[in-house]
Design a protein around this motif. Structure first.
Motif, PDB file in Angstrom:
ATOM      1  N   ARG A 161      -2.614 -23.491  31.096  1.00 34.33           N
ATOM      2  CA  ARG A 161      -1.665 -24.601  30.971  1.00 34.33           C
ATOM      3  C   ARG A 161      -1.617 -25.083  29.530  1.00 34.33           C
ATOM      4  NH1 ARG A 161      -4.662 -26.064  35.433  1.00 34.33           N
ATOM      5  NH2 ARG A 161      -3.539 -25.940  37.407  1.00 34.33           N
ATOM      6  N   ILE A 162      -0.582 -25.846  29.209  1.00 32.93           N
ATOM      7  CA  ILE A 162      -0.553 -26.510  27.911  1.00 32.93           C
ATOM      8  C   ILE A 162      -1.464 -27.735  28.048  1.00 32.93           C
ATOM      9  CG2 ILE A 162       0.853 -27.696  26.197  1.00 32.93           C
ATOM     10  CD1 ILE A 162       1.457 -24.750  26.277  1.00 32.93           C
ATOM     11  N   ALA A 163      -2.657 -27.599  27.479  1.00 33.91           N
ATOM     12  CA  ALA A 163      -3.656 -28.652  27.651  1.00 33.91           C
ATOM     13  C   ALA A 163      -3.359 -29.853  26.760  1.00 33.91           C
ATOM     14  CB  ALA A 163      -5.041 -28.096  27.333  1.00 33.91           C
ATOM     15  N   ALA A 164      -2.697 -29.629  25.641  1.00 30.37           N
ATOM     16  CA  ALA A 164      -2.351 -30.736  24.738  1.00 30.37           C
ATOM     17  C   ALA A 164      -1.212 -30.279  23.843  1.00 30.37           C
ATOM     18  CB  ALA A 164      -3.553 -31.120  23.888  1.00 30.37           C
ATOM     19  N   GLU A 165      -0.433 -31.219  23.406  1.00 34.28           N
ATOM     20  CA  GLU A 165       0.732 -30.896  22.586  1.00 34.28           C
ATOM     21  C   GLU A 165       0.977 -32.073  21.650  1.00 34.28           C
ATOM     22  OE1 GLU A 165       4.210 -30.372  24.978  1.00 34.28           O
ATOM     23  OE2 GLU A 165       4.839 -28.589  23.883  1.00 34.28           O
TER      24      GLU A 165
ATOM     25  N   PRO B  89      -8.227 -32.963  11.465  1.00 38.27           N
ATOM     26  CA  PRO B  89      -7.663 -33.500  12.704  1.00 38.27           C
ATOM     27  C   PRO B  89      -7.186 -32.407  13.657  1.00 38.27           C
ATOM     28  CG  PRO B  89      -6.797 -34.667  10.797  1.00 38.27           C
ATOM     29  CD  PRO B  89      -7.574 -33.511  10.271  1.00 38.27           C
ATOM     30  N   ILE B  90      -6.629 -31.321  13.105  1.00 41.51           N
ATOM     31  CA  ILE B  90      -6.115 -30.267  13.998  1.00 41.51           C
ATOM     32  C   ILE B  90      -7.268 -29.588  14.742  1.00 41.51           C
ATOM     33  CG2 ILE B  90      -6.091 -28.484  12.197  1.00 41.51           C
ATOM     34  CD1 ILE B  90      -3.553 -27.364  13.537  1.00 41.51           C
ATOM     35  N   GLU B  91      -8.379 -29.443  14.044  1.00 40.55           N
ATOM     36  CA  GLU B  91      -9.536 -28.806  14.674  1.00 40.55           C
ATOM     37  C   GLU B  91     -10.071 -29.693  15.800  1.00 40.55           C
ATOM     38  OE1 GLU B  91     -12.160 -27.115  11.787  1.00 40.55           O
ATOM     39  OE2 GLU B  91     -13.869 -27.447  13.099  1.00 40.55           O
ATOM     40  N   GLU B  92     -10.124 -30.976  15.482  1.00 41.54           N
ATOM     41  CA  GLU B  92     -10.593 -31.937  16.485  1.00 41.54           C
ATOM     42  C   GLU B  92      -9.653 -31.949  17.697  1.00 41.54           C
ATOM     43  OE1 GLU B  92     -11.087 -36.623  16.290  1.00 41.54           O
ATOM     44  OE2 GLU B  92     -12.072 -35.544  14.647  1.00 41.54           O
ATOM     45  N   PHE B  93      -8.364 -31.926  17.387  1.00 41.76           N
ATOM     46  CA  PHE B  93      -7.332 -31.915  18.434  1.00 41.76           C
ATOM     47  C   PHE B  93      -7.502 -30.684  19.326  1.00 41.76           C
ATOM     48  CE2 PHE B  93      -3.122 -30.419  19.753  1.00 41.76           C
ATOM     49  CZ  PHE B  93      -2.622 -31.532  20.404  1.00 41.76           C
ATOM     50  N   TYR B  94      -7.680 -29.548  18.670  1.00 42.40           N
ATOM     51  CA  TYR B  94      -7.799 -28.285  19.396  1.00 42.40           C
ATOM     52  C   TYR B  94      -9.064 -28.270  20.265  1.00 42.40           C
ATOM     53  CZ  TYR B  94      -8.512 -23.274  20.123  1.00 42.40           C
ATOM     54  OH  TYR B  94      -8.741 -22.060  20.692  1.00 42.40           O
TER      55      TYR B  94
ATOM     56  N   ARG C  75     -10.860 -30.715  21.358  1.00 39.82           N
ATOM     57  CA  ARG C  75     -10.782 -31.657  22.482  1.00 39.82           C
ATOM     58  C   ARG C  75      -9.951 -31.067  23.615  1.00 39.82           C
ATOM     59  NH1 ARG C  75      -9.573 -37.575  19.856  1.00 39.82           N
ATOM     60  NH2 ARG C  75     -11.677 -38.009  19.125  1.00 39.82           N
ATOM     61  N   ALA C  76      -8.875 -30.369  23.231  1.00 40.80           N
ATOM     62  CA  ALA C  76      -7.990 -29.802  24.254  1.00 40.80           C
ATOM     63  C   ALA C  76      -8.695 -28.710  25.049  1.00 40.80           C
ATOM     64  CB  ALA C  76      -6.736 -29.236  23.595  1.00 40.80           C
ATOM     65  N   VAL C  77      -9.402 -27.814  24.333  1.00 39.78           N
ATOM     66  CA  VAL C  77     -10.038 -26.716  25.064  1.00 39.78           C
ATOM     67  C   VAL C  77     -11.300 -27.170  25.803  1.00 39.78           C
ATOM     68  CG1 VAL C  77      -9.088 -24.899  23.587  1.00 39.78           C
ATOM     69  CG2 VAL C  77     -11.314 -25.867  23.051  1.00 39.78           C
ATOM     70  N   ARG C  78     -11.839 -28.330  25.374  1.00 39.76           N
ATOM     71  CA  ARG C  78     -12.999 -28.853  26.111  1.00 39.76           C
ATOM     72  C   ARG C  78     -12.574 -29.743  27.266  1.00 39.76           C
ATOM     73  NH1 ARG C  78     -15.979 -30.518  20.610  1.00 39.76           N
ATOM     74  NH2 ARG C  78     -16.864 -28.504  20.084  1.00 39.76           N
ATOM     75  N   GLY C  79     -11.287 -29.932  27.373  1.00 33.52           N
ATOM     76  CA  GLY C  79     -10.776 -30.735  28.472  1.00 33.52           C
ATOM     77  C   GLY C  79     -10.986 -32.216  28.297  1.00 33.52           C
ATOM     78  N   GLU C  80     -11.193 -32.656  27.045  1.00 32.26           N
ATOM     79  CA  GLU C  80     -11.358 -34.098  26.823  1.00 32.26           C
ATOM     80  C   GLU C  80     -10.009 -34.782  26.852  1.00 32.26           C
ATOM     81  OE1 GLU C  80     -13.598 -34.602  23.259  1.00 32.26           O
ATOM     82  OE2 GLU C  80     -15.165 -33.244  23.949  1.00 32.26           O
ATOM     83  N   LYS C  81     -10.037 -36.052  27.158  1.00 32.20           N
ATOM     84  CA  LYS C  81      -8.805 -36.756  27.463  1.00 32.20           C
ATOM     85  C   LYS C  81      -7.996 -37.117  26.221  1.00 32.20           C
ATOM     86  CE  LYS C  81      -7.199 -40.650  30.288  1.00 32.20           C
ATOM     87  NZ  LYS C  81      -6.665 -41.545  29.296  1.00 32.20           N
ATOM     88  N   ALA C  82      -8.682 -37.330  25.112  1.00 33.17           N
ATOM     89  CA  ALA C  82      -8.029 -37.978  23.973  1.00 33.17           C
ATOM     90  C   ALA C  82      -6.671 -37.406  23.533  1.00 33.17           C
ATOM     91  CB  ALA C  82      -8.969 -38.006  22.784  1.00 33.17           C
ATOM     92  N   PRO C  83      -6.542 -36.073  23.347  1.00 30.65           N
ATOM     93  CA  PRO C  83      -5.280 -35.608  22.804  1.00 30.65           C
ATOM     94  C   PRO C  83      -4.197 -35.494  23.866  1.00 30.65           C
ATOM     95  CG  PRO C  83      -6.767 -33.774  23.065  1.00 30.65           C
ATOM     96  CD  PRO C  83      -7.466 -34.977  23.566  1.00 30.65           C
TER      97      PRO C  83
END
Lengths: 253, 350
Positions: free
Chosen positions: B208-212, B287-292, B294-302
């Motif tokens: 799925r698109i986990a974050a965008e 920030p992009i690394e953090e964003f990425y 977080r997305a692949v770890r399933g964290e809520k933030a992004p």
């Protein structure tokens, strides 16, 4: 650009790649060996029946190799780049098929020229050559069409196995003969017999085509045999193109 | 207008689900980066868009059509792993591919020359592709994709397997391609190229698109930043420290923590006005690394709008476009001064 034009363009594209890959050396060496062993001048002149039966079997064997090699060229990831353009799946498959024919028919042509130049067939004029050549080339086209239909890019493995099983059943007459059939329960034997007859019908034009090529005797209904060969080729190719256009495209990596 | 519209697309290979409800939209003229680890389904999604694969469920519209096998010619495709017919010369290859795109004659020759020039391969146009380096192959891949002047370019892992020089060349080339107005959809697992090229990114994870998010949200200033200078003149460190307790000067490094647009602009202005040579300006986290991650770890933030992302400044080169007051104008001024200084140096040497 029409579909026919695109098909021919892609056939040329495939042939160039085939030539430059060096795979054509197998055909070249096989042709040279066949000519040296089978068609060079011996003590007695070569009879037309010997020539057509020998060259017919040799080119059929070669078609297996050439067909497999060219279809393998088409079953590689670079094909995605071509199919993302306006080439189309039909012209892609038919282009591969045309390339197979160009090589195998070309080999046949080379052998004929070498034979005509160095060891002419006894009593074979141009008319006789054309009469023997037509069903022979159609048989090569038939085998190439079957190989195309059975290639991994067209039929998935289970379907290929099923078709091959049917072909094996059609040929089983020579393996499962009288004593074996007699030992089978009557309904099974009858069923098998019917199945064999039905399945071997499509093979009839191929076998009779080979016989006509050797005899060059078109009397009676034999004239219909090349027509039947041609329709069988068209039928198999149509089925191959239909299947290829509808299946998911996953080339071998 | 959306060039790509994907809604709830599912795709499985036998029993293995690869895409499990992918939805995304790509606007005309933008560069969309699809990020994701290897095996996350990026190539599968591109192949679905090209009509090579059929989705098990969901809808796709590419260039306004759901007949995906009929959009060929309007879409350029650059495959992953440099998979091309390498027994042709570059010119021959482009010639055939042009013919398969219904180009011919003088128009085709002109397009081939233009694209070979654009990717910098004119000098080796008559060399066989089998002799090309990976970077050159990737450039020919981009040339073939652009040959028919497509409306949409689908690129799969553009810099995968390239050395740093090759990566730089390809990224620079794609940066030029984006100025043509062609919409670009790029699958990659390299964050650098997404950061440099994309307008919007999505992370494909677990089908799925986990974050965008829009890239500019990740490029804005924030977090902390370290400015390295050649040398601070006497009194400058004290002056900078007086701006805010967030400013710390140690040796050649000035740290802004936390950074704010106004503070960064003020410090840079002071340095420029004081004639201080700035060597680098580096954000302390990406920030992009953090964003990425977080997305692949399933964290809520992004979340999809990336509202919760902590913005941070990007590196000094290239200066990103940003809203007023972010220091963007100052950065551009700094760069132009630096360029002017570099131009004048050879002259003065002479």
């Amino acid at each position: 650009m029409s579909a026919l034009h695109r098909t021919l363009q892609f056939a040329v594209f495939t042939l160039i790649e085939y030539l430059r890959s060096g795979r054509i050396m197998v055909e070249a060496l096989a042709t040279a060996a066949a000519f040296y062993l089978l068609f060079r001048r011996w003590t007695t002149p070569m009879a037309p029946e010997y020539f057509f039966s020998t060259v017919g079997l040799f080119t059929l064997g070669l078609t297996f190799y050439t067909g497999s090699a060219i279809l393998a060229l088409g079953d590689r990831p670079p094909g995605y780049v071509l199919l993302a353009r306006r080439l189309g799946r039909g012209p892609y498959l038919l282009g591969l098929y045309t390339a197979i024919l160009a090589v195998t028919w070309g080999v046949y042509g080379v052998i004929c020229l070498l034979v005509a130049a160095t060891n002419p067939v006894d009593g074979l004029d141009l008319r006789g050559w054309l009469l023997g050549t037509a069903p022979l080339l159609l048989n090569l086209a038939l085998l190439a069409a079957l190989l195309t239909l059975l290639s991994p890019i067209v039929l998935p493995a289970p379907w290929r196995l099923a078709v091959l099983a049917l072909v094996a059943l059609a040929f089983s007459g020579s393996l499962i003969g009288g004593p074996t059939m007699a030992s089978l329960p009557a309904p099974v034997a009858v069923g098998l017999d019917v199945l064999r007859t039905v399945l071997s019908t499509p093979l009839l034009p191929a076998f009779t085509g080979f016989a006509i090529s050797v005899s060059r005797d078109y009397s009676g209904v034999s004239i219909a045999i090349p027509v039947a060969q041609l329709f069988l080729v068209i039928g198999m190719l149509a089925l191959a193109v239909y299947t290829f256009a509808r299946r998911e495209l996953i080339f071998s990596s | 207008m959306n060039v790509i519209e994907i809604e709830d697309v599912h795709k499985a290979y036998e029993d293995v689900a690869v895409l499990r409800g992918v939805s995304l939209h790509v606007m005309r003229g933008t560069v969309y980066g699809l990020l994701g680890p290897n095996g996350s389904g990026k190539t599968t999604l591109i192949h679905v868009m090209l009509g090579f694969l059929r989705p098990d469920r969901g809808t796709l519209r590419v260039l306004g059509s759901n007949q995906l096998q009929r959009i060929d010619g309007r879409v350029g495709y650059v495959p992953e792993r440099l998979r091309y017919h390498t027994r042709y010369t570059a010119r021959e290859y482009l010639h055939y591919l042009g013919r398969f795109s219904n180009l011919s004659g003088a128009a085709l020759s002109s397009r081939i020359n233009a694209e070979l020039g654009a990717v910098g391969l004119t000098a080796v146009a008559d060399r066989q592709l089998s002799t090309f380096s990976r970077g050159m192959l990737q450039r020919i891949g981009i040339a073939q994709a652009l040959l028919s002047e497509p409306e949409l370019l689908l690129i799969d892992e553009p810099t995968s397997g390239l050395d740093p020089g090759g990566q730089h060349d390809v990224i620079a080339l794609l940066d030029r391609v984006r100025t043509r107005g062609c919409t670009i959809f790029m699958a990659t697992h390299f964050l650098d190229e997404a950061e440099l090229l994309c307008d919007r990114i999505g992370v494909l994870h677990a089908g799925r698109i986990a974050a965008e998010t829009e890239m500019h949200r990740l490029r804005g200033p924030g977090g902390s930043v370290v400015i390295t200078v050649e040398a601070l003149p006497p009194g400058m460190a004290e002056m900078l420290a007086s701006f805010s307790p967030a400013v710390r000067c140690i040796g050649q490094e000035i740290t802004l923590a936390p950074n704010t647009p106004a503070l960064q602009a003020r410090v840079l202005r002071a340095l420029l006005d004081g004639g201080v040579a700035i060597l680098s300006l580096v954000p302390q986290h990406r920030p992009i690394e953090e964003f990425y991650l977080r997305a692949v770890r399933g964290e809520k933030a992004p979340d999809r709008a990336s509202q919760a992302m902590e913005p941070s400044p990007d590196a000094i080169v290239p200066p990103p476009p940003g809203p007023s007051g972010t220091g963007d104008t100052l950065l551009r001024e700094l760069l132009s001064r630096e360029e002017g200084r570099q131009r004048s140096e050879p002259e003065s040497d002479a």
